[in-house]
Design a protein around this motif. Sequence first.
Motif, PDB file in Angstrom:
ATOM      1  N   PHE A  88       0.804  -1.271  -0.214  1.00  0.00           N
ATOM      2  CA  PHE A  88       0.103  -0.172  -0.061  1.00  0.00           C
ATOM      3  C   PHE A  88       0.946   1.170  -0.014  1.00  0.00           C
ATOM      4  O   PHE A  88       1.861   1.289   0.933  1.00  0.00           O
ATOM      5  N   PRO A  89       0.554   2.102  -0.911  1.00  0.00           N
ATOM      6  CA  PRO A  89       1.372   3.412  -1.115  1.00  0.00           C
ATOM      7  C   PRO A  89       1.313   4.206   0.162  1.00  0.00           C
ATOM      8  O   PRO A  89       0.360   4.543   0.761  1.00  0.00           O
ATOM      9  N   LEU A  90       2.519   4.790   0.346  1.00  0.00           N
ATOM     10  CA  LEU A  90       2.736   5.755   1.639  1.00  0.00           C
ATOM     11  C   LEU A  90       3.033   7.076   0.978  1.00  0.00           C
ATOM     12  O   LEU A  90       3.835   7.116  -0.186  1.00  0.00           O
ATOM     13  N   LEU A  91       2.678   8.430   1.664  1.00  0.00           N
ATOM     14  CA  LEU A  91       3.463   9.524   1.249  1.00  0.00           C
ATOM     15  C   LEU A  91       4.190   9.727   2.480  1.00  0.00           C
ATOM     16  O   LEU A  91       4.047   9.631   3.600  1.00  0.00           O
ATOM     17  N   THR A  92       5.545  10.134   2.182  1.00  0.00           N
ATOM     18  CA  THR A  92       6.807  10.378   2.931  1.00  0.00           C
ATOM     19  C   THR A  92       7.114  11.759   2.921  1.00  0.00           C
ATOM     20  O   THR A  92       7.165  12.398   1.865  1.00  0.00           O
ATOM     21  N   GLY A  93       7.359  12.375   4.080  1.00  0.00           N
ATOM     22  CA  GLY A  93       7.916  13.689   4.325  1.00  0.00           C
ATOM     23  C   GLY A  93       8.935  14.041   5.291  1.00  0.00           C
ATOM     24  O   GLY A  93       9.010  13.029   5.910  1.00  0.00           O
ATOM     25  N   TRP A  94       9.636  14.816   5.128  1.00  0.00           N
ATOM     26  CA  TRP A  94      10.678  15.077   6.284  1.00  0.00           C
ATOM     27  C   TRP A  94      10.858  16.510   6.308  1.00  0.00           C
ATOM     28  O   TRP A  94      10.776  17.580   5.470  1.00  0.00           O
ATOM     29  N   MET A  95      11.488  16.912   7.505  1.00  0.00           N
ATOM     30  CA  MET A  95      12.144  18.253   7.774  1.00  0.00           C
ATOM     31  C   MET A  95      13.066  18.165   9.175  1.00  0.00           C
ATOM     32  O   MET A  95      13.328  17.128   9.534  1.00  0.00           O
ATOM     33  N   ARG A  96      13.726  19.027   9.266  1.00  0.00           N
ATOM     34  CA  ARG A  96      14.782  19.221  10.158  1.00  0.00           C
ATOM     35  C   ARG A  96      13.925  19.281  11.440  1.00  0.00           C
ATOM     36  O   ARG A  96      13.131  19.501  11.615  1.00  0.00           O
ATOM     37  N   VAL A  97      14.835  18.668  12.470  1.00  0.00           N
ATOM     38  CA  VAL A  97      14.473  18.362  13.748  1.00  0.00           C
ATOM     39  C   VAL A  97      14.168  19.740  14.465  1.00  0.00           C
ATOM     40  O   VAL A  97      12.960  19.946  15.201  1.00  0.00           O
ATOM     41  N   SER A  98      14.891  20.757  14.325  1.00  0.00           N
ATOM     42  CA  SER A  98      14.545  21.930  14.927  1.00  0.00           C
ATOM     43  C   SER A  98      13.287  22.601  14.207  1.00  0.00           C
ATOM     44  O   SER A  98      12.519  23.325  15.060  1.00  0.00           O
ATOM     45  N   GLU A  99      13.010  22.395  13.040  1.00  0.00           N
ATOM     46  CA  GLU A  99      11.634  22.914  12.426  1.00  0.00           C
ATOM     47  C   GLU A  99      10.370  22.019  12.951  1.00  0.00           C
ATOM     48  O   GLU A  99       9.438  22.619  13.303  1.00  0.00           O
ATOM     49  N   PHE A 100      10.598  20.919  13.088  1.00  0.00           N
ATOM     50  CA  PHE A 100       9.599  20.077  13.604  1.00  0.00           C
ATOM     51  C   PHE A 100       9.484  20.560  15.040  1.00  0.00           C
ATOM     52  O   PHE A 100       8.253  20.617  15.505  1.00  0.00           O
ATOM     53  N   GLY A 101      10.641  20.490  15.831  1.00  0.00           N
ATOM     54  CA  GLY A 101      10.272  21.112  17.142  1.00  0.00           C
ATOM     55  C   GLY A 101       9.685  22.446  17.257  1.00  0.00           C
ATOM     56  O   GLY A 101       9.079  22.804  18.285  1.00  0.00           O
ATOM     57  N   GLY A 102      10.266  23.258  16.439  1.00  0.00           N
ATOM     58  CA  GLY A 102       9.525  24.700  16.243  1.00  0.00           C
ATOM     59  C   GLY A 102       7.940  24.532  16.123  1.00  0.00           C
ATOM     60  O   GLY A 102       7.216  25.383  16.912  1.00  0.00           O
ATOM     61  N   PHE A 103       7.568  23.533  15.420  1.00  0.00           N
ATOM     62  CA  PHE A 103       5.937  23.402  15.041  1.00  0.00           C
ATOM     63  C   PHE A 103       5.617  23.000  16.494  1.00  0.00           C
ATOM     64  O   PHE A 103       4.439  23.349  16.645  1.00  0.00           O
ATOM     65  N   VAL A 104       5.863  21.614  17.117  1.00  0.00           N
ATOM     66  CA  VAL A 104       5.360  21.209  18.172  1.00  0.00           C
ATOM     67  C   VAL A 104       5.193  22.301  19.428  1.00  0.00           C
ATOM     68  O   VAL A 104       4.297  22.274  20.153  1.00  0.00           O
ATOM     69  N   ALA A 105       6.148  23.064  19.285  1.00  0.00           N
ATOM     70  CA  ALA A 105       6.182  24.132  20.503  1.00  0.00           C
ATOM     71  C   ALA A 105       4.977  25.057  20.413  1.00  0.00           C
ATOM     72  O   ALA A 105       4.828  25.549  21.458  1.00  0.00           O
ATOM     73  N   THR A 106       4.249  25.196  19.388  1.00  0.00           N
ATOM     74  CA  THR A 106       3.154  26.053  19.161  1.00  0.00           C
ATOM     75  C   THR A 106       1.923  25.351  19.441  1.00  0.00           C
ATOM     76  O   THR A 106       1.139  26.065  19.415  1.00  0.00           O
ATOM     77  N   LEU A 107       1.962  24.003  19.743  1.00  0.00           N
ATOM     78  CA  LEU A 107       0.826  23.240  19.962  1.00  0.00           C
ATOM     79  C   LEU A 107      -0.025  23.592  21.303  1.00  0.00           C
ATOM     80  O   LEU A 107       1.038  23.665  22.151  1.00  0.00           O
ATOM     81  N   ASP A 108      -1.133  23.524  21.558  1.00  0.00           N
ATOM     82  CA  ASP A 108      -1.762  23.356  22.813  1.00  0.00           C
ATOM     83  C   ASP A 108      -1.276  21.919  23.529  1.00  0.00           C
ATOM     84  O   ASP A 108      -1.195  21.054  22.848  1.00  0.00           O
ATOM     85  N   PRO A 109      -1.375  22.094  24.846  1.00  0.00           N
ATOM     86  CA  PRO A 109      -0.726  20.986  25.461  1.00  0.00           C
ATOM     87  C   PRO A 109      -2.093  19.844  25.608  1.00  0.00           C
ATOM     88  O   PRO A 109      -3.061  20.179  25.917  1.00  0.00           O
ATOM     89  N   THR A 110      -1.719  18.679  25.076  1.00  0.00           N
ATOM     90  CA  THR A 110      -2.579  17.666  25.060  1.00  0.00           C
ATOM     91  C   THR A 110      -1.825  16.383  24.952  1.00  0.00           C
ATOM     92  O   THR A 110      -0.485  16.395  25.015  1.00  0.00           O
ATOM     93  N   PRO A 111      -2.441  15.121  25.221  1.00  0.00           N
ATOM     94  CA  PRO A 111      -1.586  14.119  25.302  1.00  0.00           C
ATOM     95  C   PRO A 111      -0.850  13.816  23.968  1.00  0.00           C
ATOM     96  O   PRO A 111       0.461  13.254  24.076  1.00  0.00           O
ATOM     97  N   LEU A 112      -1.327  14.050  22.777  1.00  0.00           N
ATOM     98  CA  LEU A 112      -0.686  13.981  21.706  1.00  0.00           C
ATOM     99  C   LEU A 112       0.485  14.954  21.469  1.00  0.00           C
ATOM    100  O   LEU A 112       1.586  14.631  21.117  1.00  0.00           O
ATOM    101  N   THR A 113       0.193  15.996  21.850  1.00  0.00           N
ATOM    102  CA  THR A 113       1.561  17.003  21.882  1.00  0.00           C
ATOM    103  C   THR A 113       2.458  16.599  22.851  1.00  0.00           C
ATOM    104  O   THR A 113       3.703  16.604  22.469  1.00  0.00           O
ATOM    105  N   ALA A 114       2.284  16.022  24.110  1.00  0.00           N
ATOM    106  CA  ALA A 114       3.302  15.154  24.888  1.00  0.00           C
ATOM    107  C   ALA A 114       4.066  14.150  24.089  1.00  0.00           C
ATOM    108  O   ALA A 114       5.127  14.193  24.300  1.00  0.00           O
TER     109      ALA A 114
END
Length: 146
Positions: A88-114
């Motif tokens: 089954f085909p997947l879509l794959t993407g990537w970004m720098r850890v620092s960019e992903f961390g910057g995105f995560v830092a903007t999220l409201d606190p939830t179990p998923l964010t944790a």
Amino acid sequence: MARVEMINPEKPFTLAGHKTTISTDPVLCKLAKSLDNYNLQSISEPISEILTLSPDETRTFLQVVIASPHRNLFDVNLQGMAQTHDGFPLLTGWMRVSEFGGFVATLDPTPLTAKLKSLVASCENLGAEDVFFDGFDIRHTPPGFN
């Protein structure tokens, strides 16, 4: 070009920290030399545990990504370059850890964010350079596939 909306929100989604290494495989080295393209020896390998989101978490995650000002980071490298063992085909993407961390830092606190913050911390501790993510391509996933 693939977009985040093409990831099936009803299926699992995975994320993992990756690090680039230089392959010393003789065949790959010979090919890189013959083509004068030594980038062919660069191999991105997962070094963190794989975080697998449930379909409910995937749906929430994708909604947050689509509404985020960081959304372009998820679309820019998104492409069909992998498939499951069942084909089954997947879509794959990537970004720098620092960019992903910057995105995560903007999220409201939830179990998923944790969970996402834990992945970022693990990536940073292990020296990962990028976060890779895979989701099922909605255009090719059979309707009854679980």
